[in-house]
Design a protein around this motif. Structure first.
Motif, PDB file in Angstrom:
ATOM      1  N   GLU A 157      -8.640  -0.947 -11.195  1.00 40.88           N
ATOM      2  CA  GLU A 157      -8.462  -1.746 -10.435  1.00 40.88           C
ATOM      3  C   GLU A 157      -6.539  -1.593  -9.991  1.00 40.88           C
ATOM      4  O   GLU A 157      -5.658  -0.970 -11.019  1.00 40.88           O
ATOM      5  N   ARG A 158      -6.352  -1.177  -8.732  1.00 35.37           N
ATOM      6  CA  ARG A 158      -4.860  -0.913  -8.027  1.00 35.37           C
ATOM      7  C   ARG A 158      -4.442  -2.746  -9.319  1.00 35.37           C
ATOM      8  O   ARG A 158      -4.826  -3.736  -9.159  1.00 35.37           O
ATOM      9  N   ALA A 185       3.979  -0.532  -0.576  1.00 34.94           N
ATOM     10  CA  ALA A 185       2.946  -1.653   0.649  1.00 34.94           C
ATOM     11  C   ALA A 185       4.522  -2.088   1.861  1.00 34.94           C
ATOM     12  O   ALA A 185       5.252  -2.698   0.465  1.00 34.94           O
ATOM     13  N   ALA A 186       4.542  -2.906   2.228  1.00 32.60           N
ATOM     14  CA  ALA A 186       5.646  -3.592   3.382  1.00 32.60           C
ATOM     15  C   ALA A 186       4.517  -4.692   3.475  1.00 32.60           C
ATOM     16  O   ALA A 186       2.803  -5.186   4.152  1.00 32.60           O
ATOM     17  N   ILE A 191       2.673  -9.664  -3.169  1.00 31.82           N
ATOM     18  CA  ILE A 191       2.974  -8.873  -3.613  1.00 31.82           C
ATOM     19  C   ILE A 191       3.196  -9.420  -5.548  1.00 31.82           C
ATOM     20  O   ILE A 191       2.426  -9.068  -6.110  1.00 31.82           O
ATOM     21  N   VAL A 192       3.723 -10.691  -5.450  1.00 35.48           N
ATOM     22  CA  VAL A 192       3.420 -11.249  -6.944  1.00 35.48           C
ATOM     23  C   VAL A 192       2.422 -11.291  -6.800  1.00 35.48           C
ATOM     24  O   VAL A 192       2.357 -11.076  -9.074  1.00 35.48           O
ATOM     25  N   ALA A 193       1.151 -12.048  -6.926  1.00 37.97           N
ATOM     26  CA  ALA A 193       0.491 -12.677  -6.896  1.00 37.97           C
ATOM     27  C   ALA A 193      -0.623 -11.632  -6.843  1.00 37.97           C
ATOM     28  O   ALA A 193      -1.997 -11.824  -7.172  1.00 37.97           O
ATOM     29  N   GLY A 194      -0.127 -10.003  -6.013  1.00 35.73           N
ATOM     30  CA  GLY A 194      -1.513  -9.083  -6.027  1.00 35.73           C
ATOM     31  C   GLY A 194      -2.264  -9.065  -5.283  1.00 35.73           C
ATOM     32  O   GLY A 194      -3.598  -8.696  -5.102  1.00 35.73           O
ATOM     33  N   GLN A 217      -5.127  -7.743   0.599  1.00 33.48           N
ATOM     34  CA  GLN A 217      -5.394  -8.396   1.321  1.00 33.48           C
ATOM     35  C   GLN A 217      -3.964  -8.008   2.387  1.00 33.48           C
ATOM     36  O   GLN A 217      -4.305  -8.298   3.369  1.00 33.48           O
ATOM     37  N   ASP A 218      -2.720  -8.882   1.692  1.00 34.15           N
ATOM     38  CA  ASP A 218      -1.748  -9.568   2.295  1.00 34.15           C
ATOM     39  C   ASP A 218      -0.327  -8.080   2.781  1.00 34.15           C
ATOM     40  O   ASP A 218       0.710  -8.701   3.467  1.00 34.15           O
ATOM     41  N   MET A 219      -0.682  -7.032   2.377  1.00 31.32           N
ATOM     42  CA  MET A 219      -0.461  -6.507   2.603  1.00 31.32           C
ATOM     43  C   MET A 219      -0.385  -6.012   4.075  1.00 31.32           C
ATOM     44  O   MET A 219      -1.373  -5.204   4.561  1.00 31.32           O
ATOM     45  N   ASP A 220       1.163  -5.525   5.370  1.00 35.53           N
ATOM     46  CA  ASP A 220       0.994  -5.270   6.488  1.00 35.53           C
ATOM     47  C   ASP A 220       0.645  -3.907   6.536  1.00 35.53           C
ATOM     48  O   ASP A 220      -0.131  -3.055   7.635  1.00 35.53           O
ATOM     49  N   ASN A 221       1.260  -3.216   5.628  1.00 39.88           N
ATOM     50  CA  ASN A 221       1.482  -1.403   5.932  1.00 39.88           C
ATOM     51  C   ASN A 221       1.393  -1.110   4.153  1.00 39.88           C
ATOM     52  O   ASN A 221       1.693  -1.670   3.702  1.00 39.88           O
TER      53      ASN A 221
END
Length: 124
Positions: free
Chosen positions: A42-43, A95-96, A103-106, A109-113
């Protein structure tokens, strides 16, 4: 748009520096994350840095070996990877997001780009 670069083949114990160039967004408003995905796995979040650079995150598996940084004047984020191990072999993505804690929580789906990945291969 994000463009990651700097991947390649390196021997165990070696170093690589990944860069992520941003365009078309107000870079200084975004936290930047580095993620990786190994074959069959997994990522996972590897490292992150908040918009100003004064807060960073590193996964336990890379702590002390990888360093994340950013240059808001150049619209770039970097991941310096030292003492690389074969288990670091993966496709690395930048990712942005406006939420550093995502990011910390992985929370992918909350990454915008997302940038296209760059392959890092560490030989033993």
């Amino acid at each position: 748009q994000l463009q990651a670069s700097g991947g390649g083949l390196v021997q165990a114990g070696g170093s690589l520096r990944l860069s992520c160039a941003a365009s078309g967004l107000t870079f200084s408003r975004y936290a930047m994350g580095w993620f990786r995905q190994a074959p069959g796995k997994e990522r996972e979040a590897v490292a992150g840095i908040n918009w100003s650079g004064n807060s960073t995150y590193s996964a336990d598996s890379v702590k002390g070996r990888f360093t994340v940084s950013r240059d808001n004047a150049e619209n770039t984020a970097n991941l310096q990877m030292n003492r690389l191990k074969p288990e670091d072999t993966a496709v690395y993505y930048c990712a942005a997001t406006k939420n550093f804690w995502a990011i910390v929580a992985g929370h992918f789906q909350d990454m915008d780009n997302w940038g296209k990945g760059t392959l890092v291969t560490v030989s033993s």
